[in-house]
Design a protein around this motif. Structure first.
Motif, PDB file in Angstrom:
ATOM      1  N   SER A 286       0.760  -1.121  -0.062  1.00 31.61           N
ATOM      2  CA  SER A 286      -0.071   0.058   0.164  1.00 31.61           C
ATOM      3  C   SER A 286       0.850   1.299   0.138  1.00 31.61           C
ATOM      4  CB  SER A 286      -0.917   0.179   1.247  1.00 31.61           C
ATOM      5  OG  SER A 286      -0.204  -0.336   2.301  1.00 31.61           O
ATOM      6  N   PRO A 288       1.116   5.540  -1.311  1.00 36.34           N
ATOM      7  CA  PRO A 288       0.220   6.764  -1.140  1.00 36.34           C
ATOM      8  C   PRO A 288      -0.632   6.837  -2.259  1.00 36.34           C
ATOM      9  CG  PRO A 288       2.487   7.510  -0.725  1.00 36.34           C
ATOM     10  CD  PRO A 288       2.828   5.916  -1.025  1.00 36.34           C
ATOM     11  N   GLU A 289      -0.236   6.510  -3.425  1.00 37.40           N
ATOM     12  CA  GLU A 289      -1.063   6.582  -4.513  1.00 37.40           C
ATOM     13  C   GLU A 289      -2.136   5.444  -4.604  1.00 37.40           C
ATOM     14  OE1 GLU A 289       2.223   5.970  -4.366  1.00 37.40           O
ATOM     15  OE2 GLU A 289       2.641   4.737  -6.097  1.00 37.40           O
ATOM     16  N   GLY A 290      -2.087   4.429  -3.689  1.00 43.21           N
ATOM     17  CA  GLY A 290      -2.840   3.228  -3.868  1.00 43.21           C
ATOM     18  C   GLY A 290      -2.180   1.959  -3.604  1.00 43.21           C
ATOM     19  N   ARG A 315       9.837  -1.268  -9.889  1.00 48.60           N
ATOM     20  CA  ARG A 315       9.875   0.103  -8.970  1.00 48.60           C
ATOM     21  C   ARG A 315      10.696  -0.070  -7.579  1.00 48.60           C
ATOM     22  NH1 ARG A 315       4.272   2.765  -7.589  1.00 48.60           N
ATOM     23  NH2 ARG A 315       5.353   4.009  -6.026  1.00 48.60           N
ATOM     24  N   GLU A 321       7.400   5.047   2.771  1.00 53.69           N
ATOM     25  CA  GLU A 321       5.978   5.539   2.123  1.00 53.69           C
ATOM     26  C   GLU A 321       5.239   3.997   2.078  1.00 53.69           C
ATOM     27  OE1 GLU A 321       7.179   6.939  -1.699  1.00 53.69           O
ATOM     28  OE2 GLU A 321       8.102   4.985  -2.341  1.00 53.69           O
TER      29      GLU A 321
END
Ligand code: ATP
Ligand code: BTN
Length: 327
Positions: A286, A288-290, A315, A321
């Motif tokens: 999870s 921050p952007e989903g 990634r 985060e």
């Protein structure tokens, strides 16, 4: 003074009160008061009017007088600040940083009432069962290297726990890590690392490096029963917290000494990957952007988690985060 008195008593035999007061330059009543204070901390000291004092038993507490001698000559050796109960050792360490405490200061507690984990989560530390430690460091590393210090701390804790358990039980212990900060035993969380720091763009001002370890905790019937474990529940015997805490701090000191000499950090990511439960696994992250799903390819040279995405490409994720779950 209590440590000095303890040192006088640490011979298993009776020592006369007169001899102790003469050697330490104290009055007999000052010796008696200190003996009282030691007894209140859990030391069992026999007193006989004819023969003097005899130390019969020491408590398994992370007291300065017991922990500090075990760290003599180690790179992280104290001072040790001990709390019977506090909100969080990390919070106490923060106050000590502001008061100018030196590098290597160790904060230990028997119980925490507001223990915290990553991302503001709660960390449960019941009285006398667990290890809760925070160490103050002033490392000359760049802020981008700080996550590696967290990984190095988890590795050090893993190494220390494995050696102590193997020495005590005669059986090798399978302790795993879960990026970035979890210590696992048989699929359940047995400990965690928390790194807090203050930094400028190119310089770390201070680091509070904390370790929580479930040693003799019993989670049966608690809400954490399914996700948490302790050394004692897995091996069905109690372990010495003092011995474990000293081993963790010595191992951390060794890792930190290598880092201070500019040698340690490069190898940390490689070493961490070897023990990471997540390596090669499909995970849900999870961010921050989903939610992002992918397969863990490893850890990069800055300590980021490398996630191979289903559509191709990799990634790199910072620990700050994300929260990783096995789907
Ligand atoms: P991640 O760190 O991968 O995001 P996590 O769920 O392990 O996931 P952390 O912040 O590392 O989260 O750890 C805190 C969590 O650990 C708490 O939310 C709680 O579920 C659990 N926890 C709290 N106290 C203990 C404990 N003594 N032993 C094991 N687990 C605990
Ligand atoms: C985590 O798994 O998220 C990290 C847990 C870290 C717990 C330790 S116990 C000593 C120190 N004091 C705290 O409040 N937290 C850390």
């Amino acid at each position: 003074m209590e440590a000095k008195i303890l040192n006088e008593l640490n011979r298993g035999k009776y020592v006369s009160g007169e001899a102790v007061s003469a050697r330490l330059g104290l009055t007999r009543s000052a010796v008696w008061k200190n003996i009282g204070a030691l007894r209140r901390q859990g030391f069992v000291i026999e007193a006989s009017t004819r023969r003097g004092y005899r130390l019969v038993d020491t408590p398994d507490k992370l007291l300065p007088a017991l922990l500090q001698p075990l760290l003599k000559g180690a790179p992280i050796a104290g001072p040790v600040i001990h709390f019977q109960k506090t909100g969080s050792t990390a919070g106490e360490a923060r106050l000590l940083v502001e008061a100018g405490s030196p590098e290597g200061t160790i904060v230990a507690a028997e119980a925490q009432t507001k223990g915290r984990g990553r991302m503001g989560r709660k960390w449960i530390t019941p009285a006398g069962d667990a290890i809760a430690l925070s160490v103050i460091l002033y490392p000359s590393i760049s802020p981008s290297q700080a996550p590696l210090l967290g990984l190095a701390t988890a590795l050090a804790a893993r190494q220390a726990v494995s050696s102590v358990v193997e020495k005590e039980t005669g059986v090798a212990a399978a302790i795993d890590l879960k990026w970035p900060n979890d210590i696992y035993l048989a699929g359940r969380k047995v400990g965690g690392v928390l790194v807090e720091m203050s930094a400028e763009l190119d310089r770390v001002r201070w680091v509070i490096d904390s370790i929580g370890l479930n040693v003799n905790n019993d989670f049966a019937g608690s809400p954490l029963e399914k996700e948490a474990t302790s050394l004692s529940s897995f091996w069905d015997r109690r372990f010495g917290r003092l011995e474990l805490a000293a081993a963790v701090l010595k191992e951390l000191g060794r890792a930190y000494a290598r880092i201070r000499n500019g040698r340690g950090l490069a190898a940390v990511a490689r070493e961490f990957e070897k023990h990471d439960l997540l390596k090669g696994r499909r995970v849900a992250v999870s961010a921050p952007e989903g939610a992002v799903e992918g397969t863990v390819a490893g850890v990069d040279s800055e300590g980021r988690l490398l996630l191979r995405l289903p559509g191709g490409g990799v990634r790199a994720l910072f620990s700050g985060e994300v929260s990783v779950r096995r789907p």
